[in-house]
Design a protein around this motif. Structure first.
Motif, mmCIF file in Angstrom:
data_model
loop_
_atom_site.group_PDB
_atom_site.id
_atom_site.type_symbol
_atom_site.label_atom_id
_atom_site.label_comp_id
_atom_site.label_asym_id
_atom_site.label_seq_id
_atom_site.Cartn_x
_atom_site.Cartn_y
_atom_site.Cartn_z
ATOM 1 N N ASP A 76 0.511 -1.224 -0.025
ATOM 2 C CA ASP A 76 -0.026 0.042 0.009
ATOM 3 C C ASP A 76 0.923 1.264 0.113
ATOM 4 N N ILE A 77 0.103 2.365 -0.488
ATOM 5 C CA ILE A 77 1.156 3.537 -0.469
ATOM 6 C C ILE A 77 0.042 4.809 0.049
ATOM 7 N N THR A 78 0.558 5.824 0.749
ATOM 8 C CA THR A 78 -0.306 6.781 1.125
ATOM 9 C C THR A 78 -0.341 7.943 0.016
ATOM 10 N N PHE A 79 -1.123 8.961 0.167
ATOM 11 C CA PHE A 79 -1.082 10.147 -0.804
ATOM 12 C C PHE A 79 0.440 10.756 -0.825
ATOM 13 N N PHE A 80 1.165 10.612 0.522
ATOM 14 C CA PHE A 80 2.372 11.277 0.413
ATOM 15 C C PHE A 80 3.644 10.299 0.146
ATOM 16 N N GLY A 81 3.104 9.219 -0.407
ATOM 17 C CA GLY A 81 4.319 8.162 -0.747
ATOM 18 C C GLY A 81 4.692 7.159 0.017
ATOM 19 N N ALA A 82 4.097 7.126 1.298
ATOM 20 C CA ALA A 82 4.826 6.280 2.351
ATOM 21 C C ALA A 82 4.503 4.888 1.985
ATOM 22 N N THR A 83 5.136 4.067 2.021
ATOM 23 C CA THR A 83 4.771 2.418 1.537
ATOM 24 C C THR A 83 4.962 1.595 2.546
ATOM 25 N N ASN A 84 4.245 0.408 2.075
ATOM 26 C CA ASN A 84 4.289 -0.890 3.004
ATOM 27 C C ASN A 84 4.378 -2.294 2.152
ATOM 28 N N TYR A 85 4.945 -2.914 2.581
ATOM 29 C CA TYR A 85 4.857 -4.239 1.739
ATOM 30 C C TYR A 85 4.773 -5.689 2.473
ATOM 31 N N ALA A 86 4.243 -6.682 1.765
ATOM 32 C CA ALA A 86 4.081 -7.772 2.441
ATOM 33 C C ALA A 86 5.657 -8.604 2.339
ATOM 34 N N ASP A 87 5.882 -9.183 3.254
ATOM 35 C CA ASP A 87 7.415 -9.814 3.176
ATOM 36 C C ASP A 87 7.490 -10.506 1.906
ATOM 37 N N ARG A 115 11.048 -7.397 -4.721
ATOM 38 C CA ARG A 115 10.734 -7.734 -5.981
ATOM 39 C C ARG A 115 9.523 -6.782 -6.617
ATOM 40 N N PHE A 116 8.631 -6.292 -5.678
ATOM 41 C CA PHE A 116 7.437 -5.784 -6.163
ATOM 42 C C PHE A 116 7.704 -4.106 -5.607
ATOM 43 N N THR A 117 7.046 -3.201 -6.335
ATOM 44 C CA THR A 117 7.152 -1.939 -6.254
ATOM 45 C C THR A 117 5.810 -1.114 -6.212
ATOM 46 N N ILE A 118 5.251 -0.304 -5.373
ATOM 47 C CA ILE A 118 4.043 0.474 -5.529
ATOM 48 C C ILE A 118 4.285 1.765 -5.660
ATOM 49 N N PHE A 119 3.800 2.541 -6.651
ATOM 50 C CA PHE A 119 3.697 3.702 -6.748
ATOM 51 C C PHE A 119 2.827 4.329 -7.429
ATOM 52 N N ARG A 120 2.566 5.543 -7.220
ATOM 53 C CA ARG A 120 1.233 6.440 -7.641
ATOM 54 C C ARG A 120 1.369 7.759 -8.447
ATOM 55 N N ASP A 121 0.568 8.081 -9.224
ATOM 56 C CA ASP A 121 0.500 9.613 -9.688
ATOM 57 C C ASP A 121 -0.777 10.229 -9.219
ATOM 58 N N ASN A 122 -0.657 11.100 -8.323
ATOM 59 C CA ASN A 122 -1.647 11.657 -7.799
ATOM 60 C C ASN A 122 -2.428 12.626 -8.792
ATOM 61 N N THR A 123 -2.005 12.997 -9.663
ATOM 62 C CA THR A 123 -2.768 13.757 -10.751
ATOM 63 C C THR A 123 -3.671 13.038 -11.329
ATOM 64 N N LYS A 124 -3.387 11.810 -11.507
ATOM 65 C CA LYS A 124 -4.362 10.735 -12.106
ATOM 66 C C LYS A 124 -5.120 9.705 -11.176
ATOM 67 N N ASP A 125 -4.911 10.108 -9.946
ATOM 68 C CA ASP A 125 -5.493 9.174 -8.957
ATOM 69 C C ASP A 125 -5.325 7.817 -9.335
ATOM 70 N N ALA A 138 -2.558 4.346 -9.162
ATOM 71 C CA ALA A 138 -1.462 3.575 -8.319
ATOM 72 C C ALA A 138 -1.042 2.285 -9.145
ATOM 73 N N TYR A 139 0.165 2.032 -9.370
ATOM 74 C CA TYR A 139 0.685 0.959 -9.980
ATOM 75 C C TYR A 139 1.610 -0.123 -9.039
ATOM 76 N N LEU A 140 1.396 -1.190 -9.651
ATOM 77 C CA LEU A 140 2.223 -2.113 -8.924
ATOM 78 C C LEU A 140 3.279 -2.928 -10.168
ATOM 79 N N GLN A 141 4.506 -2.524 -9.935
ATOM 80 C CA GLN A 141 5.452 -3.047 -10.755
ATOM 81 C C GLN A 141 6.034 -4.053 -10.125
ATOM 82 N N MET A 142 5.723 -5.346 -10.799
ATOM 83 C CA MET A 142 6.219 -6.624 -10.287
ATOM 84 C C MET A 142 7.215 -7.412 -11.119
#
Length: 112
Positions: free
Chosen positions: A47-58, A63-73, A75-79
């Protein structure tokens, strides 16, 4: 009513890469990816907050990266370096104090 739509699922070989997208119709504070494999409970992937703080399952850290574009509401999950055990339906959740919305899910299958 807030709408959430996922895209980007499909078939990928072990060790390969895939990127999922999730678009929300309103601006959420938290955007999250969950997954549910056959016979298992739904689990948080990242998960990711509006301000970019992230949290991942162990199981996906490194391997995975979550990021978001707030201008488009969106989120992406790069696997990356996917494994057979990553096979599941991936669901996007978008929420803030005024709503908590889920998408319909997108299937990810890791197989050779």
């Amino acid at each position: 009513q807030v709408h959430v739509a996922e895209s980007g699922g499909g078939l990928v070989q072990p060790g390969g890469s895939l990127t999922l997208s999730c678009a929300a119709s309103e601006s959420p504070f938290i955007m999250a990816w969950y997954r549910q494999a056959p016979g298992k409970q739904r689990e948080l992937v990242a998960d990711i907050t509006f301000f970019g703080a992230t949290n991942y399952a162990d199981s996906v850290k490194g391997r995975f990266t979550i990021f978001r574009d707030n201008t488009k509401d969106t989120a992406y999950l790069q696997m990356n370096r996917v494994k057979v055990e990553d096979t599941a339906i991936y669901y996007c959740n978008a929420r803030r104090s005024t709503f908590d919305a889920w998408g319909q899910g997108t299937q990810v299958t890791v197989s050779s």
